[in-house]
Design a protein around this motif. Structure first.
Motif, mmCIF file in Angstrom:
data_model
loop_
_atom_site.group_PDB
_atom_site.id
_atom_site.type_symbol
_atom_site.label_atom_id
_atom_site.label_comp_id
_atom_site.label_asym_id
_atom_site.label_seq_id
_atom_site.Cartn_x
_atom_site.Cartn_y
_atom_site.Cartn_z
ATOM 1 N N PRO A 25 0.807 -1.227 0.000
ATOM 2 C CA PRO A 25 0.000 0.000 0.000
ATOM 3 C C PRO A 25 0.839 1.276 0.000
ATOM 4 O O PRO A 25 0.345 2.344 -0.342
ATOM 5 C CB PRO A 25 -0.819 -0.115 1.287
ATOM 6 N N GLY A 26 2.109 1.201 0.348
ATOM 7 C CA GLY A 26 2.965 2.379 0.380
ATOM 8 C C GLY A 26 3.341 2.909 -0.992
ATOM 9 O O GLY A 26 3.846 4.018 -1.115
ATOM 10 N N ILE A 27 3.100 2.119 -2.037
ATOM 11 C CA ILE A 27 3.464 2.546 -3.386
ATOM 12 C C ILE A 27 2.682 3.795 -3.795
ATOM 13 O O ILE A 27 3.210 4.674 -4.454
ATOM 14 C CB ILE A 27 3.233 1.401 -4.388
ATOM 15 N N PHE A 28 1.429 3.876 -3.403
ATOM 16 C CA PHE A 28 0.595 5.013 -3.785
ATOM 17 C C PHE A 28 0.406 6.005 -2.648
ATOM 18 O O PHE A 28 -0.561 6.753 -2.628
ATOM 19 C CB PHE A 28 -0.770 4.518 -4.275
ATOM 20 N N SER A 29 1.339 6.058 -1.708
ATOM 21 C CA SER A 29 1.198 6.989 -0.589
ATOM 22 C C SER A 29 1.429 8.431 -1.021
ATOM 23 O O SER A 29 1.036 9.351 -0.322
ATOM 24 C CB SER A 29 2.173 6.610 0.525
ATOM 25 N N TRP A 30 2.041 8.664 -2.170
ATOM 26 C CA TRP A 30 2.273 10.005 -2.685
ATOM 27 C C TRP A 30 0.988 10.654 -3.182
ATOM 28 O O TRP A 30 0.896 11.868 -3.261
ATOM 29 C CB TRP A 30 3.285 9.984 -3.823
ATOM 30 N N PHE A 31 -0.020 9.828 -3.516
ATOM 31 C CA PHE A 31 -1.235 10.355 -4.125
ATOM 32 C C PHE A 31 -1.949 11.297 -3.161
ATOM 33 O O PHE A 31 -2.283 10.945 -2.048
ATOM 34 C CB PHE A 31 -2.176 9.217 -4.529
ATOM 35 N N GLY A 32 -2.169 12.511 -3.601
ATOM 36 C CA GLY A 32 -2.869 13.495 -2.801
ATOM 37 C C GLY A 32 -1.971 14.330 -1.916
ATOM 38 O O GLY A 32 -2.452 15.206 -1.201
ATOM 39 N N LYS A 33 -0.679 14.097 -1.964
ATOM 40 C CA LYS A 33 0.248 14.844 -1.110
ATOM 41 C C LYS A 33 1.247 15.662 -1.926
ATOM 42 O O LYS A 33 2.246 16.115 -1.394
ATOM 43 C CB LYS A 33 0.996 13.883 -0.184
ATOM 44 N N LEU A 34 0.980 15.843 -3.199
ATOM 45 C CA LEU A 34 1.882 16.591 -4.061
ATOM 46 C C LEU A 34 1.596 18.091 -3.962
ATOM 47 O O LEU A 34 0.487 18.497 -3.616
ATOM 48 C CB LEU A 34 1.710 16.139 -5.513
ATOM 49 N N GLY A 36 0.332 21.393 -5.180
ATOM 50 C CA GLY A 36 -0.722 21.669 -6.154
ATOM 51 C C GLY A 36 -2.014 20.949 -5.835
ATOM 52 O O GLY A 36 -3.053 21.262 -6.408
ATOM 53 N N ASP A 37 -1.974 19.972 -4.955
ATOM 54 C CA ASP A 37 -3.192 19.318 -4.482
ATOM 55 C C ASP A 37 -3.801 20.201 -3.391
ATOM 56 O O ASP A 37 -3.113 20.606 -2.452
ATOM 57 C CB ASP A 37 -2.893 17.934 -3.920
ATOM 58 N N ILE A 38 -5.058 20.523 -3.521
ATOM 59 C CA ILE A 38 -5.700 21.487 -2.632
ATOM 60 C C ILE A 38 -6.463 20.751 -1.537
ATOM 61 O O ILE A 38 -7.267 19.860 -1.816
ATOM 62 C CB ILE A 38 -6.658 22.390 -3.433
ATOM 63 N N ARG A 39 -6.197 21.144 -0.288
ATOM 64 C CA ARG A 39 -6.919 20.621 0.873
ATOM 65 C C ARG A 39 -7.463 21.800 1.657
ATOM 66 O O ARG A 39 -6.706 22.676 2.072
ATOM 67 C CB ARG A 39 -5.995 19.837 1.789
ATOM 68 N N ILE A 40 -8.758 21.813 1.867
ATOM 69 C CA ILE A 40 -9.386 22.843 2.685
ATOM 70 C C ILE A 40 -10.121 22.129 3.806
ATOM 71 O O ILE A 40 -11.029 21.339 3.562
ATOM 72 C CB ILE A 40 -10.371 23.695 1.863
ATOM 73 N N GLN A 41 -9.705 22.402 5.029
ATOM 74 C CA GLN A 41 -10.302 21.722 6.175
ATOM 75 C C GLN A 41 -10.862 22.767 7.136
ATOM 76 O O GLN A 41 -10.184 23.712 7.517
ATOM 77 C CB GLN A 41 -9.265 20.864 6.885
ATOM 78 N N ASP A 42 -12.101 22.557 7.502
ATOM 79 C CA ASP A 42 -12.790 23.419 8.445
ATOM 80 C C ASP A 42 -13.294 22.547 9.579
ATOM 81 O O ASP A 42 -13.048 21.341 9.605
ATOM 82 C CB ASP A 42 -13.949 24.114 7.723
ATOM 83 N N ILE A 47 -12.554 19.514 2.168
ATOM 84 C CA ILE A 47 -12.583 19.537 0.709
ATOM 85 C C ILE A 47 -11.188 19.179 0.216
ATOM 86 O O ILE A 47 -10.195 19.756 0.655
ATOM 87 C CB ILE A 47 -13.001 20.921 0.189
ATOM 88 N N PHE A 48 -11.134 18.244 -0.695
ATOM 89 C CA PHE A 48 -9.860 17.783 -1.239
ATOM 90 C C PHE A 48 -9.954 17.772 -2.754
ATOM 91 O O PHE A 48 -10.833 17.131 -3.331
ATOM 92 C CB PHE A 48 -9.545 16.387 -0.707
ATOM 93 N N ILE A 49 -9.046 18.493 -3.425
ATOM 94 C CA ILE A 49 -9.025 18.564 -4.880
ATOM 95 C C ILE A 49 -7.610 18.194 -5.346
ATOM 96 O O ILE A 49 -6.685 19.002 -5.259
ATOM 97 C CB ILE A 49 -9.396 19.980 -5.371
ATOM 98 N N PRO A 50 -7.414 16.951 -5.840
ATOM 99 C CA PRO A 50 -6.067 16.486 -6.225
ATOM 100 C C PRO A 50 -5.686 16.882 -7.654
ATOM 101 O O PRO A 50 -5.593 16.049 -8.549
ATOM 102 C CB PRO A 50 -6.175 14.973 -6.075
ATOM 103 N N ILE A 51 -5.438 18.164 -7.889
ATOM 104 C CA ILE A 51 -5.165 18.655 -9.239
ATOM 105 C C ILE A 51 -3.868 18.055 -9.797
ATOM 106 O O ILE A 51 -3.855 17.467 -10.881
ATOM 107 C CB ILE A 51 -5.094 20.195 -9.247
ATOM 108 N N THR A 52 -2.774 18.195 -9.091
ATOM 109 C CA THR A 52 -1.479 17.713 -9.581
ATOM 110 C C THR A 52 -1.461 16.192 -9.725
ATOM 111 O O THR A 52 -0.933 15.665 -10.704
ATOM 112 C CB THR A 52 -0.352 18.157 -8.635
ATOM 113 N N SER A 53 -2.034 15.500 -8.778
ATOM 114 C CA SER A 53 -2.073 14.033 -8.853
ATOM 115 C C SER A 53 -2.858 13.565 -10.072
ATOM 116 O O SER A 53 -2.448 12.629 -10.765
ATOM 117 C CB SER A 53 -2.693 13.462 -7.579
ATOM 118 N N MET A 54 -3.965 14.231 -10.373
ATOM 119 C CA MET A 54 -4.776 13.843 -11.533
ATOM 120 C C MET A 54 -4.056 14.150 -12.844
ATOM 121 O O MET A 54 -4.184 13.400 -13.815
ATOM 122 C CB MET A 54 -6.130 14.549 -11.502
ATOM 123 N N ILE A 55 -3.283 15.239 -12.877
ATOM 124 C CA ILE A 55 -2.509 15.551 -14.091
ATOM 125 C C ILE A 55 -1.462 14.465 -14.337
ATOM 126 O O ILE A 55 -1.289 14.005 -15.470
ATOM 127 C CB ILE A 55 -1.857 16.941 -13.973
#
Length: 71
Positions: A25-34, A36-42, A47-55
């Motif tokens: 499972p550690g192979i994809f641990s980078w996903f969402g942590k690059l 350019g990936d937007i995290r908004i927490q209240d 809200i999580f928008i993985p722009i760079t990961s999706m590109i």
């Protein structure tokens, strides 16, 4: 290529992806942590928008599809 062969290849690919995610499972641990990936927490929402990961995923899939299905 017939639809049957495509479904077989997609099934094998999903099976291999499942094996990788189960046993390594550690192979994809980078996903969402690059950068350019937007995290908004209240307090009440997240809200999580993985722009760079999706590109990156889009580029990799485009390369793979062009390598295998180019005539």
């Amino acid at each position: 290529m017939s639809i049957g062969k495509i479904l077989i290849f997609v099934g094998i690919g999903l099976f291999l992806l499942g094996l990788i995610l189960s046993y390594a499972p550690g192979i994809f641990s980078w996903f969402g942590k690059l950068p350019g990936d937007i995290r908004i927490q209240d307090e009440n929402k997240y809200i999580f928008i993985p722009i760079t990961s999706m590109i990156i995923i889009s580029l990799v899939l485009t390369l793979v599809i062009n390598l295998f299905f180019r005539r």
